[in-house]
Design a protein around this motif. Structure first.
Motif: not given
Length: 470
Positions: A406-414, A449-455, A461-470
């Motif tokens: 929730d910190v870095y992402m907003e889902s376009v498909n809730e 950022c707005q992302v499209y999520l899949s399942r 192992k769970k890890r924090e989302p990694s960001m990369k500079q565009s």
């Protein structure tokens, strides 16, 4: 006094023939005594009498066949009249229906009279059948009935044809009316899009000073930029469909192995492609434009804020006409040539005229390029505003397969969260399929950022989302 004898009942034709044959047989036997040895010998008189009996029987049989044939012909004539009257009733009913909508008093009256007349005719035919009153000339009656039935059938088909023609005319008028409404709706939508995309929507930033910049101003411009991008994506999809493109194949080429929750969600892949191309090199001051020099580092913020104020109050098409060699003009050329593939332009417009004009330093006057230029203007304004901050705003996007945050992402498909809660068969969690709109950081402020999520099932192992500079 002698009693009155009742009248004898007239025997039928077959009984009459048998009586005559019996009389002739008695005559042959009167006055002749049987002689032993001569019982089987027949005289000429006997042979003559037997011939007379055969003639009487043949006459009776031929009389019966002729009578039966006439009776059958009479019944066929009656049935022909019956069917002809029924066809006339059907034609009259069809005429009555046709005259009622639209209402025609004369047509209704004529159909009513014809209908009553044919019903009376049917009643008369019933009485003729009960009383055995048949036509003396059944052949003529059959021909007349067939002619009447044929005339009624032709009349019925003629009425049906007129009714279908009126329905076709009604449908054509409805089509014209709906086309007019569609064109009116398209004009209204275009007008609303222009009002949403026009520079006047940034009027709240007219009196803005560089010292008063805050992340809220950047978010306002970003929202309008995303709205402009989505309007252009809809335009591209419509043009691709009109040109016969396979949208599914195009989407699969952009983002592979993605399962979409809804068919409409495939447009997010095209939006992702447009954002990826338009925001590419966003982190560089000169947007990686060829032969474009960098402003003085000491005056960097002032230069970009000046570019922002210069362009935000004017339409992109007008600005390109006034300054065809400006950095923004170079930006439009480079981005169009990268975003719109030659095959796409050729299939949509039938030629490469727009690309050729851009390569020669000119700008197309088509509505398609105007829509692109307005979208490019929004991206350019956002870039100018990003470099007006101190420190400057940075851009980021999430890698495919990252766990949702929730910190870095907003889902376009809730909907993905609802399906995850209802599906209890496997343990799964939403993950990033692709980034639709990149995110930004301004100091300590994070714009998701707005992302499209899949399942997918967790395999690592769970890890924090990694960001990369565009």
């Amino acid at each position: 006094m002698e009693s009155v004898q009742p009248l004898a009942v007239i025997p039928s034709k077959k009984k009459l023939a048998r009586t005559i044959a019996k009389i002739l047989h008695i005559r042959t036997l009167t006055g002749i005594a049987p002689v032993d040895g001569l019982k089987n010998v027949k005289t000429d008189r006997d042979l003559q009498d037997e011939g007379n009996v055969d003639k009487v029987m043949n006459w009776s049989q031929s009389f019966d066949e002729k009578d039966e044939f006439q009776e059958r012909a009479a019944m066929e004539a009656l049935l022909a009249k019956l069917f002809a009257s029924i066809s006339s009733v059907k034609a009259a009913y069809a005429q009555l229906q046709y005259a009622q909508s639209p209402y025609e008093p004369e047509g209704v009256q004529a159909a009513d009279q014809l209908l009553v007349s044919e019903l009376k005719n049917l009643s008369e035919l019933k009485q003729c059948y009960l009383k055995k009153q048949f036509d003396s000339s059944p052949e003529t009656a059959i021909l007349e009935a067939e002619l009447k039935e044929l005339h009624s059938v032709i009349k019925t088909y003629g009425i049906m044809g007129k009714k279908l023609e009126s329905q076709v005319q009604l449908k054509e008028s409805e089509v014209v009316f709906l086309k007019d409404k569609l064109q009116e709706a398209i004009k209204q939508n275009r007008s609303m899009e222009k009002r949403l995309n026009q520079s006047g929507s940034l009027s709240m930033l007219d009196n803005l000073h560089i010292s008063g910049l805050n992340p809220g101003h950047f978010i306002t411009v970003l929202r309008q930029t995303v709205r402009s991008i989505r309007n252009f994506v809809r335009l591209i999809v419509d043009e691709m469909r009109s040109a016969g493109w396979d949208i599914d194949a195009a989407v699969d080429a952009i983002e592979k192995n993605v399962v979409y929750l809804k068919e409409d969600h495939k447009c997010y892949a095209i939006e992702s492609f447009v954002c990826r191309e338009m925001f590419d090199s966003f982190q560089f001051p000169n947007f990686s434009l060829p032969n474009e020099s960098l402003p003085d580092r000491n005056n960097l913020r002032q230069v970009f804020f000046l570019r922002f104020n210069e362009l935000k109050s004017i339409k992109a098409k007008e600005y390109l006409a006034e300054k065809p060699k400006s950095p923004f003009a170079k930006f439009c050329r480079v981005k169009y040539l990268r975003l719109i593939h030659p095959k796409m332009e050729s299939s949509i417009f039938g030629d490469l005229n727009q690309r050729n004009l851009l390569n020669t330093g000119e700008f197309p006057s088509s509505s398609f390029f105007s829509s692109f230029a307005e979208m490019a203007k929004r991206v350019w304004l956002l870039h100018c505003l990003a470099f007006s901050f101190e420190p400057q705003a940075s851009i980021f996007q999430l890698r495919k397969g990252c766990r949702f945050s929730d910190v870095y992402m907003e889902s376009v498909n809730e909907e993905i969260f609802v399906s995850s809660e209802t599906d209890q068969t496997v343990e799964s969690y939403p993950q990033v399929a692709f980034t639709v709109v990149p995110g930004f950081k301004i100091g300590k402020t994070v714009i998701q950022c707005q992302v499209y999520l899949s399942r997918s099932q967790p395999k690592v192992k769970k890890r924090e989302p990694s960001m990369k500079q565009s």
